[in-house]
Write a protein that holds these residues in place. Structure first.
Motif, PDB file in Angstrom:
ATOM      1  N   ARG A 125     -59.231 -31.909  64.652  1.00 40.11           N
ATOM      2  CA  ARG A 125     -60.673 -31.829  64.923  1.00 40.11           C
ATOM      3  C   ARG A 125     -61.384 -33.175  64.695  1.00 40.11           C
ATOM      4  O   ARG A 125     -62.606 -33.211  64.585  1.00 40.11           O
ATOM      5  CB  ARG A 125     -61.283 -30.731  64.053  1.00 40.11           C
ATOM      6  CG  ARG A 125     -60.751 -29.342  64.399  1.00 40.11           C
ATOM      7  CD  ARG A 125     -61.291 -28.271  63.481  1.00 40.11           C
ATOM      8  NE  ARG A 125     -62.736 -28.138  63.592  1.00 40.11           N
ATOM      9  CZ  ARG A 125     -63.463 -27.237  62.943  1.00 40.11           C
ATOM     10  NH1 ARG A 125     -62.849 -26.371  62.133  1.00 40.11           N
ATOM     11  NH2 ARG A 125     -64.757 -27.183  63.090  1.00 40.11           N
ATOM     12  N   PRO A 127     -63.640 -33.726  70.459  1.00 35.75           N
ATOM     13  CA  PRO A 127     -62.597 -33.558  69.442  1.00 35.75           C
ATOM     14  C   PRO A 127     -61.226 -33.962  69.994  1.00 35.75           C
ATOM     15  O   PRO A 127     -60.397 -33.118  70.351  1.00 35.75           O
ATOM     16  CB  PRO A 127     -62.665 -32.064  69.118  1.00 35.75           C
ATOM     17  CG  PRO A 127     -63.168 -31.432  70.369  1.00 35.75           C
ATOM     18  CD  PRO A 127     -64.080 -32.434  71.023  1.00 35.75           C
ATOM     19  N   GLN A 175     -57.806 -31.861  71.157  1.00 32.42           N
ATOM     20  CA  GLN A 175     -57.426 -31.463  69.801  1.00 32.42           C
ATOM     21  C   GLN A 175     -55.943 -31.745  69.518  1.00 32.42           C
ATOM     22  O   GLN A 175     -55.195 -30.877  69.054  1.00 32.42           O
ATOM     23  CB  GLN A 175     -57.744 -29.990  69.558  1.00 32.42           C
ATOM     24  CG  GLN A 175     -59.221 -29.674  69.708  1.00 32.42           C
ATOM     25  CD  GLN A 175     -59.542 -28.231  69.390  1.00 32.42           C
ATOM     26  OE1 GLN A 175     -59.287 -27.762  68.285  1.00 32.42           O
ATOM     27  NE2 GLN A 175     -60.102 -27.528  70.352  1.00 32.42           N
TER      28      GLN A 175
END
Length: 625
Positions: free
Chosen positions: A139, A156, A192
């Motif tokens: 994240r 992210p 991510q």
């Protein structure tokens, strides 16, 4: 729990604990486990990793919501700790992790980045020494455009840190960053990276489940060639919302010399799917796939490539932790055996642990290597929510036909004096921390902000035999019975004390009493004894079995049986003085376990090979005329 010190990084102490087991302890010792505690509410233990550098053994632990970072400006960035195992004062120290620069249109934000969400280690030398370590924060965000253009979209991308084998230096890797990329969701804007990761040979494998609106992807960086290989879902084989890259691994599915990459997509078609990719330049190509069948089972939430049957090709274990059987979310692990050339055939059974309500069995799977010296690996499966979130870990044995359906050991998170919670959420092996020749195991319990190291016990192999006379003479009042043992071990040294139970005449007819008994036990047909055996040498004990008077049944064979076990042997001190010695354990034999039998017959006054009664019956039906 230990107190949390100042900002230089918390010092965390290790304590001995005893783990309760429902299946008696086998190769993993549960009496002298080492526990490491982290800062409260840091999720310390969400990921664990055993590592070795030189002669020092380390437990690396991820604490993804930890707030002890050296950067006071970040909010709960998480952290990765290295915990010295073999020292007089075990402690854990925060490892460095920082992104100084990330690109032309990049500004780093570490708030709530979940550093320590995943950990992996590059296989080192014998005993586990050496190798890089990878720790990820899926994240981690690029906030360049949200700060400069006042947009709300933070990207992210995720970041991974590659540590050298000393764990002192870290190199950040941001595989999803692209200059001038500003759209959230599209392509790699919110990939991510590092939700799952794996180091295999010279490959850094990172799962990126947020890629292309959560279609997901797997990213592979070759540290030797410098080439980044990715999977692009150009033909829609995966589809939006599949979460490909939620789990990753690598194995040898085509040939022992070729490495393929595995990626799990637990949300594919709401049933889950696992893909095996070949690395082709800068692209990953789908080589094979296996699919889940149950809606909502999260098939592919965990994957593990491991050679279960010793044919040099990887088989595949796939966790489905939300699979439902008789109750709800007990969890399952699917077993796929490699028939060659990546042809995977699912076994007729699934691993199911204790079938406990909401156990989430299969949340994580670890290859433990060969712990019992039978030539096949053991596998650990976590069920972190079993027993009201205490958690449990189940150990399964590989073998010539794949994997055992029944676990050889269950280790519970219920600990005397301080119950652990979510025990089994993370697992790690591959390192021999105490130099006794066997790989050890680390288990995380993040709801207790704790991690545990379990050491493997030395294994003894016993070959037992029972020597009887070829036949029993009709006039004989007794016979001699010899019980013999030969004990071998790959690493243990010293004398071995065995105890055994010897039983006679197991086949006697129910209408007749036992035909033989042992002197000293009156009329009992069993006796107990013990013997000391030196490794590699044959040790025998002789017994006299007395024949009862007026034995009428001389036709039924006379069978003797001996069952043996290890007496409470004094633990042998091995090379490492930093650890308490562990008692050895007998390797469990297949079939009847630690039991052998033999039988003999009464001699008969007959020169023929077949001395059965030659009884003939002639009959005729005579009717009146």
């Amino acid at each position: 729990m230990t107190a949390r010190p100042a900002a230089s990084g918390p010092v965390l102490m290790a304590v001995l604990l005893r783990v309760l087991v429902l299946v008696s302890g086998y190769t993993l010792d549960v009496e002298q486990a080492l526990r490491f505690d982290g800062a409260p509410a840091s999720m310390f233990g969400y990921s664990v990793l055993l590592h070795r550098h030189g002669k020092r053994s380390w437990l690396v632990v991820g604490a993804p919501v930890d707030n002890s970072s050296s950067s006071s400006s970040s909010l709960s960035p998480g952290g990765v700790y290295r915990c010295a195992i073999a020292t007089e004062q075990p402690n854990c120290r925060l490892m460095p992790a920082d992104v100084a620069q990330c690109g032309k249109t990049c500004s780093a934000e570490s708030d709530h980045q979940w550093l320590g969400v995943s950990l992996s280690r590059q296989a080192g030398q014998r005993g586990g020494a050496g190798g890089h370590v990878l720790a990820c924060a899926h994240r981690w965000k690029n906030v360049f455009y949200s700060r400069n253009d006042r947009q709300n979209n933070k990207l992210p991308h995720g970041v991974c840190y590659r540590y050298d084998d000393s764990l002192a230096h870290a190199q950040p890797i941001i595989p999803c960053y692209r200059d001038h990329q500003r759209k959230f969701g599209e392509e790699y804007g919110s990939c991510q990276a590092g939700m799952a990761n794996r180091l295999a040979q010279d490959l850094i494998i990172m799962g990126a489940p947020g890629t292309s609106y959560w279609t997901g992807s797997v990213l592979v960086f070759n540290t030797s060639s410098g080439v980044m290989s990715v999977y692009l879902d150009d033909d829609g084989s995966v589809g939006f919302g599949s979460y490909l890259g939620y789990s990753v691994d690598a194995g040898h599915f085509l040939d022992a010399s070729i490495l393929e990459v595995v990626g799990g997509a637990p949300q594919y078609n709401q049933r889950g799917k696992v893909f095996i990719f070949s690395v082709d330049g800068n692209m990953l190509r789908v080589l094979a796939h296996v699919s889940g069948r149950e809606l909502g089972s999260y098939f592919g939430a965990s994957v593990r490539a491991v050679d279960l049957n010793g044919d040099k090709l990887s088989d595949l274990l796939v966790g489905a932790p939300m699979a439902t059987g008789a109750s709800r979310e007990e969890g399952r692990v699917h077993v796929f055996l490699n028939q060659g050339r990546a042809k995977l055939v699912e076994a007729e059974f699934q691993l199911s642990g204790g079938n406990a309500l909401a156990a989430r069995f299969g949340e994580t799977i670890a290859d433990l290597g060969d712990l019992d010296d039978d030539g096949y690996p053991e596998v650990a499966v976590g069920a972190p929510q079993e027993d009201d979130l205490k958690g449990a870990v189940y150990i399964y044995n590989g073998g010539r036909h794949g994997i055992s359906q029944t676990p050889s050991q269950r280790i519970s998170g219920a600990v005397l004096g301080a119950d652990l919670r979510m025990f089994g959420q993370s697992l790690s092996s591959g390192v021999d921390v105490d130099d006794n020749g066997y790989q050890d195991v680390a288990v995380g319990a993040f709801l207790s902000d704790a991690a545990v190291v379990l050491r493997s016990r030395p294994v003894l192999q016993v070959a037992a035999s029972l020597v009887l006379p070829e036949s029993i003479q009709q006039q004989a009042a007794s016979i001699d019975v010899s019980v013999c043992f030969r004990v071998t071990s790959r690493h243990y040294k010293g004398a071995i004390d065995l105890q055994y139970d010897l039983t006679s005449d197991l086949l006697h007819q129910p209408s007749f009493p036992h035909r033989f008994y042992f002197h000293g036990n009156g009329s009992s047909n069993s006796t107990r004894a013990r013997v000391r055996v030196r490794l590699g040498q044959l040790g025998c004990t002789n017994h006299v079995a007395y024949r009862k008077k007026d034995v009428r049944d001389v036709f039924t064979p006379v069978r003797f049986e001996v069952s043996y076990s290890l007496r409470k042997t004094t633990a042998h001190k091995h090379a490492s003085k930093a650890f308490a010695a562990l008692r050895p354990v007998l390797r469990r034999a297949a079939g009847n376990g630690n039991t052998v039998s033999n039988q003999t017959l009464f001699a008969r006054r007959c020169v023929l090979a077949n001395c059965s009664t030659d009884l003939r019956l002639d009959a005729a039906l005579v009717l009146p005329r």
